[in-house]
Design a protein around this motif. Structure first.
Motif, PDB file in Angstrom:
ATOM      1  N   VAL A 171      34.342  30.548  42.670  1.00  0.00           N
ATOM      2  CA  VAL A 171      34.152  31.795  42.548  1.00  0.00           C
ATOM      3  C   VAL A 171      35.454  32.533  42.936  1.00  0.00           C
ATOM      4  O   VAL A 171      35.439  32.583  44.199  1.00  0.00           O
ATOM      5  N   VAL A 172      36.779  33.566  42.572  1.00  0.00           N
ATOM      6  CA  VAL A 172      37.992  33.743  43.616  1.00  0.00           C
ATOM      7  C   VAL A 172      37.586  35.629  43.210  1.00  0.00           C
ATOM      8  O   VAL A 172      37.546  35.848  41.583  1.00  0.00           O
ATOM      9  N   PHE A 173      37.442  36.755  43.713  1.00  0.00           N
ATOM     10  CA  PHE A 173      37.364  37.841  42.917  1.00  0.00           C
ATOM     11  C   PHE A 173      38.583  38.011  44.107  1.00  0.00           C
ATOM     12  O   PHE A 173      38.869  37.819  44.864  1.00  0.00           O
ATOM     13  N   VAL A 174      39.645  39.410  42.880  1.00  0.00           N
ATOM     14  CA  VAL A 174      40.395  39.456  43.647  1.00  0.00           C
ATOM     15  C   VAL A 174      40.043  41.206  43.493  1.00  0.00           C
ATOM     16  O   VAL A 174      39.826  42.226  42.944  1.00  0.00           O
ATOM     17  N   LEU A 175      40.641  41.782  45.276  1.00  0.00           N
ATOM     18  CA  LEU A 175      40.241  42.445  45.562  1.00  0.00           C
ATOM     19  C   LEU A 175      41.449  43.473  46.359  1.00  0.00           C
ATOM     20  O   LEU A 175      42.427  43.222  47.034  1.00  0.00           O
ATOM     21  N   CYS A 188      36.792  48.873  43.877  1.00  0.00           N
ATOM     22  CA  CYS A 188      38.517  47.672  45.082  1.00  0.00           C
ATOM     23  C   CYS A 188      38.065  46.642  44.432  1.00  0.00           C
ATOM     24  O   CYS A 188      38.715  45.533  44.388  1.00  0.00           O
ATOM     25  N   THR A 189      37.128  46.050  43.085  1.00  0.00           N
ATOM     26  CA  THR A 189      37.141  44.326  42.509  1.00  0.00           C
ATOM     27  C   THR A 189      38.536  45.050  41.433  1.00  0.00           C
ATOM     28  O   THR A 189      37.987  45.274  40.434  1.00  0.00           O
ATOM     29  N   LEU A 190      39.423  44.085  41.527  1.00  0.00           N
ATOM     30  CA  LEU A 190      40.350  44.402  39.845  1.00  0.00           C
ATOM     31  C   LEU A 190      40.440  43.007  39.519  1.00  0.00           C
ATOM     32  O   LEU A 190      40.899  43.352  38.109  1.00  0.00           O
ATOM     33  N   GLY A 191      39.299  41.892  39.786  1.00  0.00           N
ATOM     34  CA  GLY A 191      39.387  40.662  38.541  1.00  0.00           C
ATOM     35  C   GLY A 191      38.384  39.761  39.236  1.00  0.00           C
ATOM     36  O   GLY A 191      38.227  39.766  40.282  1.00  0.00           O
ATOM     37  N   TRP A 192      38.515  38.643  38.928  1.00  0.00           N
ATOM     38  CA  TRP A 192      37.829  37.837  39.068  1.00  0.00           C
ATOM     39  C   TRP A 192      38.183  36.942  38.626  1.00  0.00           C
ATOM     40  O   TRP A 192      38.597  37.101  37.149  1.00  0.00           O
ATOM     41  N   THR A 193      38.222  35.301  38.794  1.00  0.00           N
ATOM     42  CA  THR A 193      37.765  34.095  37.984  1.00  0.00           C
ATOM     43  C   THR A 193      36.338  33.400  38.710  1.00  0.00           C
ATOM     44  O   THR A 193      36.282  32.860  40.054  1.00  0.00           O
ATOM     45  N   GLY A 194      36.255  31.992  37.818  1.00  0.00           N
ATOM     46  CA  GLY A 194      35.533  31.141  37.807  1.00  0.00           C
ATOM     47  C   GLY A 194      34.089  31.628  37.972  1.00  0.00           C
ATOM     48  O   GLY A 194      33.224  30.341  38.021  1.00  0.00           O
ATOM     49  N   TYR A 195      33.821  33.246  37.349  1.00  0.00           N
ATOM     50  CA  TYR A 195      32.406  33.590  37.005  1.00  0.00           C
ATOM     51  C   TYR A 195      31.881  32.860  35.641  1.00  0.00           C
ATOM     52  O   TYR A 195      32.651  33.476  34.779  1.00  0.00           O
ATOM     53  N   ALA A 196      30.711  32.836  35.956  1.00  0.00           N
ATOM     54  CA  ALA A 196      29.525  32.140  34.422  1.00  0.00           C
ATOM     55  C   ALA A 196      28.117  32.982  34.208  1.00  0.00           C
ATOM     56  O   ALA A 196      28.393  33.171  35.930  1.00  0.00           O
TER      57      ALA A 196
END
Length: 136
Positions: free
Chosen positions: A29-33, A81-89
Motif C-alpha cells: 500500500v502506498v499513500f501519496v502525502l 494531507c493524504t492526496l491518494g493511495w494505491t494498493g489499499y483493499a
C-alpha cells in the motif's frame, strides 16, 4: 576551491509513502502525502495557525483546545494531507477508492492508530520531501 550548488537539491510537493506492517515489512500500500510546500498542506497549517491566533486575540491568552477537538482536527488534517493511495483493499480484496471521507474514516478508526502514527511520522520527516533537482 569550488562552491556547492545549493539549488542542486529541491523540496518536492508530494511523497509516495510505502505503508509497513507491524513487523516493518512493506504492505504494497502506498499513500501519496502532501509535502511541506503542497497547497493542501499549507492550507491545513494556515487554518491551524489562524485558529490559534483568533483564540489568542479573542481572549488575550493562548487557550488549549478540548482533547476531542484536537482528535477531530488531527483526523481532518491527516486526511487533507493524504492526496491518494494505491494498493489499499477492503476485507474482500476489492480496491478501496481514495476520497477525503474514506481517508477520514480510516484515520478516525481507533484500530488504525498504527497507520496514523506512520503517516504522522512521514509528514513530519521533511527529508522525505527533498531530492536532487533534475538537470535541465
Amino acid at each position: 576551491m569550488t562552491g556547492y550548488n545549493l539549488k542542486s537539491i529541491k523540496t518536492v510537493s508530494t511523497f509516495e509513502f510505502p505503508v509497513k506492517d507491524h513487523d516493518g515489512n512493506p504492505t504494497g500500500v502506498v499513500f501519496v502525502l502532501a509535502g511541506p510546500t503542497h497547497p493542501a498542506r499549507e492550507a491545513v497549517e494556515m487554518a491551524r495557525n489562524r485558529r490559534l491566533i483568533q483564540a489568542a486575540n479573542k481572549t488575550g491568552r493562548v487557550t488549549l483546545p478540548d482533547p476531542s477537538e484536537t482528535k477531530a482536527s488531527r483526523v481532518k488534517e491527516l486526511a487533507a494531507c493524504t492526496l491518494g493511495w494505491t494498493g489499499y483493499a477492503d476485507e474482500t480484496g476489492q480496491p478501496v477508492a481514495y476520497t477525503t471521507a474514506t481517508a477520514e474514516a480510516l484515520y478516525a478508526d481507533p484500530e488504525m492508530l498504527w497507520l496514523t502514527d506512520q503517516v504522522e511520522e512521514a509528514l513530519g520527516n521533511k527529508s522525505l520531501y527533498t531530492k536532487p533537482a533534475s538537470k535541465s
